[in-house]
Write a protein that holds these residues in place. Structure first.
Motif, PDB file in Angstrom:
ATOM      1  N   TYR A  18      -9.021   9.399  -6.982  1.00  0.00           N
ATOM      2  CA  TYR A  18      -8.446   9.052  -5.682  1.00  0.00           C
ATOM      3  C   TYR A  18      -7.706   7.730  -5.795  1.00  0.00           C
ATOM      4  O   TYR A  18      -7.955   6.934  -6.709  1.00  0.00           O
ATOM      5  CB  TYR A  18      -9.513   8.987  -4.580  1.00  0.00           C
ATOM      6  CG  TYR A  18     -10.540   7.896  -4.729  1.00  0.00           C
ATOM      7  CD1 TYR A  18     -10.269   6.585  -4.343  1.00  0.00           C
ATOM      8  CD2 TYR A  18     -11.799   8.163  -5.249  1.00  0.00           C
ATOM      9  CE1 TYR A  18     -11.213   5.580  -4.470  1.00  0.00           C
ATOM     10  CE2 TYR A  18     -12.753   7.169  -5.377  1.00  0.00           C
ATOM     11  CZ  TYR A  18     -12.450   5.877  -4.989  1.00  0.00           C
ATOM     12  OH  TYR A  18     -13.382   4.889  -5.126  1.00  0.00           O
ATOM     13  N   LEU A  19      -6.818   7.506  -4.855  1.00  0.00           N
ATOM     14  CA  LEU A  19      -6.186   6.195  -4.743  1.00  0.00           C
ATOM     15  C   LEU A  19      -5.633   5.988  -3.342  1.00  0.00           C
ATOM     16  O   LEU A  19      -5.420   6.935  -2.582  1.00  0.00           O
ATOM     17  CB  LEU A  19      -5.129   5.965  -5.820  1.00  0.00           C
ATOM     18  CG  LEU A  19      -4.097   7.023  -6.143  1.00  0.00           C
ATOM     19  CD1 LEU A  19      -3.000   6.966  -5.120  1.00  0.00           C
ATOM     20  CD2 LEU A  19      -3.506   6.749  -7.517  1.00  0.00           C
ATOM     21  N   GLU A  20      -5.446   4.723  -3.036  1.00  0.00           N
ATOM     22  CA  GLU A  20      -4.929   4.339  -1.720  1.00  0.00           C
ATOM     23  C   GLU A  20      -3.501   3.872  -1.935  1.00  0.00           C
ATOM     24  O   GLU A  20      -3.257   2.936  -2.699  1.00  0.00           O
ATOM     25  CB  GLU A  20      -5.808   3.229  -1.144  1.00  0.00           C
ATOM     26  CG  GLU A  20      -5.433   2.851   0.272  1.00  0.00           C
ATOM     27  CD  GLU A  20      -6.399   1.821   0.875  1.00  0.00           C
ATOM     28  OE1 GLU A  20      -7.610   1.905   0.623  1.00  0.00           O
ATOM     29  OE2 GLU A  20      -5.899   0.934   1.582  1.00  0.00           O
ATOM     30  N   ILE A  38      -3.259  -1.362  -6.360  1.00  0.00           N
ATOM     31  CA  ILE A  38      -3.628  -0.043  -5.852  1.00  0.00           C
ATOM     32  C   ILE A  38      -5.138   0.138  -6.027  1.00  0.00           C
ATOM     33  O   ILE A  38      -5.653   0.040  -7.131  1.00  0.00           O
ATOM     34  CB  ILE A  38      -2.890   1.064  -6.661  1.00  0.00           C
ATOM     35  CG1 ILE A  38      -1.375   0.812  -6.721  1.00  0.00           C
ATOM     36  CG2 ILE A  38      -3.235   2.444  -6.127  1.00  0.00           C
ATOM     37  CD1 ILE A  38      -0.639   1.089  -5.453  1.00  0.00           C
ATOM     38  N   GLU A  39      -5.835   0.408  -4.929  1.00  0.00           N
ATOM     39  CA  GLU A  39      -7.267   0.727  -5.014  1.00  0.00           C
ATOM     40  C   GLU A  39      -7.400   2.159  -5.517  1.00  0.00           C
ATOM     41  O   GLU A  39      -6.805   3.077  -4.951  1.00  0.00           O
ATOM     42  CB  GLU A  39      -7.920   0.640  -3.628  1.00  0.00           C
ATOM     43  CG  GLU A  39      -7.916  -0.725  -3.001  1.00  0.00           C
ATOM     44  CD  GLU A  39      -9.012  -1.621  -3.563  1.00  0.00           C
ATOM     45  OE1 GLU A  39      -9.940  -1.089  -4.207  1.00  0.00           O
ATOM     46  OE2 GLU A  39      -8.938  -2.835  -3.358  1.00  0.00           O
ATOM     47  N   ALA A  40      -8.193   2.343  -6.569  1.00  0.00           N
ATOM     48  CA  ALA A  40      -8.319   3.684  -7.142  1.00  0.00           C
ATOM     49  C   ALA A  40      -9.706   3.876  -7.724  1.00  0.00           C
ATOM     50  O   ALA A  40     -10.410   2.909  -8.037  1.00  0.00           O
ATOM     51  CB  ALA A  40      -7.262   3.885  -8.224  1.00  0.00           C
ATOM     52  N   GLY A  41     -10.117   5.121  -7.879  1.00  0.00           N
ATOM     53  CA  GLY A  41     -11.421   5.416  -8.457  1.00  0.00           C
ATOM     54  C   GLY A  41     -11.600   6.909  -8.609  1.00  0.00           C
ATOM     55  O   GLY A  41     -10.645   7.672  -8.470  1.00  0.00           O
ATOM     56  N   ALA A  50     -12.356   3.706   1.748  1.00  0.00           N
ATOM     57  CA  ALA A  50     -11.153   3.138   2.375  1.00  0.00           C
ATOM     58  C   ALA A  50     -11.450   2.948   3.857  1.00  0.00           C
ATOM     59  O   ALA A  50     -12.260   3.671   4.440  1.00  0.00           O
ATOM     60  CB  ALA A  50      -9.954   4.063   2.184  1.00  0.00           C
TER      61      ALA A  50
END
Lengths: 109, 109
Positions: free
Chosen positions: A80-82, B2-5, B24
């Motif tokens: 996932y990512l934002e 970029i927030e990711a996981g 998020a």
């Protein structure tokens, strides 16, 4: 009444275009299922969205490219990512062998 | 940045309690990963939430019971539903054999 369904139902294995289904929408926030079957963004095209999008890949594979990054990000099951508002990005490729299923949340601006 | 996981990363196979991770949060809307490992809501307990929750089950199995329905709803891979504000509900059971992974979107009220 409770709205309910299955995320992996009614997937067309080979569609000409990406298929987008709105699953829920509330207070300006929208949840979509996106099914890609080998599509990519058109050459030179960049998404430039007014609001933040959170996206997770739940089947298949794809590569997402941000304009300000050198390499595309390869996404597999559960990644996932934002995507911040106005972060220009494009789908470089999606799995040609099987449908790629994304769940996207478009936050209210 | 970029927030990711990955949605399936760092899952504890047997935890004492459900584990909730905020993935998020924006404009009052919150996306959570919930991992259940055999837990159920306490006897007689009902969730009664001020805002709409959209939830999808992405691994494992569970049964969700609404107070105004006779039978629990059995949920498997990809099953989603929209829980209206103040629709009283509870988790009757979750898979005891393997983690159950939910993705929940709590819409802004």
């Amino acid at each position: 009444m409770i709205e309910a369904g299955n995320l992996f139902a009614k997937i067309i294995a080979q569609a000409e275009q990406e298929e987008i289904t709105i699953l829920a929408e509330k207070a300006g926030t929208r949840i979509e299922r996106i099914v890609s079957t080998g599509q990519a963004s058109p050459p030179g095209f960049w998404y430039d969205q007014a609001s933040t999008e959170w996206v997770v890949l739940l089947a298949g594979r794809a590569a997402l490219r941000f304009e300000n990054e050198l390499e595309p990000r390869l996404l597999g099951h559960g990644d996932y990512l934002e995507i911040p508002a106005h972060a220009r990005h494009r789908v470089e490729w999606s799995d040609a062998e099987r449908p790629t299923v994304w769940l996207a949340v478009h936050f209210a601006a």
